[in-house]
Design a protein around this motif. Structure first.
Motif, PDB file in Angstrom:
ATOM      1  N   GLN A  18       0.800  -1.110   0.173  1.00  0.00           N
ATOM      2  CA  GLN A  18       0.012  -0.236  -0.072  1.00  0.00           C
ATOM      3  C   GLN A  18       0.822   1.192  -0.034  1.00  0.00           C
ATOM      4  N   ASN A  21      -2.381   8.261   0.917  1.00  0.00           N
ATOM      5  CA  ASN A  21      -2.584   9.784   0.805  1.00  0.00           C
ATOM      6  C   ASN A  21      -3.051  10.218   2.395  1.00  0.00           C
ATOM      7  N   SER A  34       8.857  13.417  -6.151  1.00  0.00           N
ATOM      8  CA  SER A  34       9.230  13.181  -7.866  1.00  0.00           C
ATOM      9  C   SER A  34      10.484  12.256  -8.163  1.00  0.00           C
ATOM     10  N   GLN A  37      10.900   6.006  -9.090  1.00  0.00           N
ATOM     11  CA  GLN A  37      11.049   5.380  -7.818  1.00  0.00           C
ATOM     12  C   GLN A  37      11.648   4.120  -7.768  1.00  0.00           C
ATOM     13  N   GLY A  45       4.225   1.966 -13.017  1.00  0.00           N
ATOM     14  CA  GLY A  45       3.454   2.560 -12.266  1.00  0.00           C
ATOM     15  C   GLY A  45       4.040   3.297 -11.089  1.00  0.00           C
ATOM     16  N   GLU A  47       5.295   6.169 -10.784  1.00  0.00           N
ATOM     17  CA  GLU A  47       5.018   7.433 -10.406  1.00  0.00           C
ATOM     18  C   GLU A  47       3.839   7.585  -9.632  1.00  0.00           C
ATOM     19  N   HIS A  48       2.905   6.815  -9.402  1.00  0.00           N
ATOM     20  CA  HIS A  48       1.746   6.653  -8.523  1.00  0.00           C
ATOM     21  C   HIS A  48       2.276   6.695  -7.331  1.00  0.00           C
ATOM     22  N   LEU A  49       3.590   6.477  -6.689  1.00  0.00           N
ATOM     23  CA  LEU A  49       4.011   6.271  -5.538  1.00  0.00           C
ATOM     24  C   LEU A  49       4.315   7.608  -5.237  1.00  0.00           C
ATOM     25  N   ASN A  50       4.807   8.798  -6.004  1.00  0.00           N
ATOM     26  CA  ASN A  50       5.278  10.128  -5.638  1.00  0.00           C
ATOM     27  C   ASN A  50       4.651  10.636  -4.727  1.00  0.00           C
ATOM     28  N   LYS A  52       3.667   9.725  -1.830  1.00  0.00           N
ATOM     29  CA  LYS A  52       2.750   8.935  -0.927  1.00  0.00           C
ATOM     30  C   LYS A  52       3.499   8.562   0.367  1.00  0.00           C
TER      31      LYS A  52
END
Length: 108
Positions: A18, A21, A34, A37, A45, A47-50, A52
């Motif tokens: 997980q 946010n 940014s 990762q 994907g 970039e979806h962890l940036n 978080k």
């Protein structure tokens, strides 16, 4: 929670892990805001962890809840994240908490 950790300790993020946010609680660890990762292996994907959170601490009454987005002892590739688990345990004996006392995000 992060006592003894290096600020650049990598996190192994696997299937089912997980990233959060956070609107309540205290962020203990988060992914960089940014950039790439992936440090090793394979990641789709990222970039979806940036930005978080990966570990969040919640104070509930006199108790403490620590949520881990990734398994801190995953394959013991790095011993550093094990400190997070031991630090969470160190914060004392747990007590029963009625689910109604939990913040909305933690109730399910």
């Amino acid at each position: 929670m992060a006592w003894g950790m290096r600020p650049d300790t990598p996190v192994w993020f696997g299937e089912g892990d997980q990233a959060y946010n956070v609107t309540g609680g205290e962020v203990v660890s988060s992914f960089p805001k940014s950039g790439e990762q992936l440090q090793s292996g394979w990641l789709i994907g990222g970039e979806h962890l940036n930005g978080k959170a990966s570990i969040v601490k919640h104070q509930v009454g006199e108790g403490l809840i620590v949520t881990f987005g990734s398994e801190p002892t995953f394959r013991t590739w790095s011993r550093d994240p094990s400190k997070l688990l031991f630090n969470a345990i160190y914060h004392g004996p747990s007590t029963t908490v009625d689910a109604a006392a939990l913040p909305g995000a933690l109730r399910g």
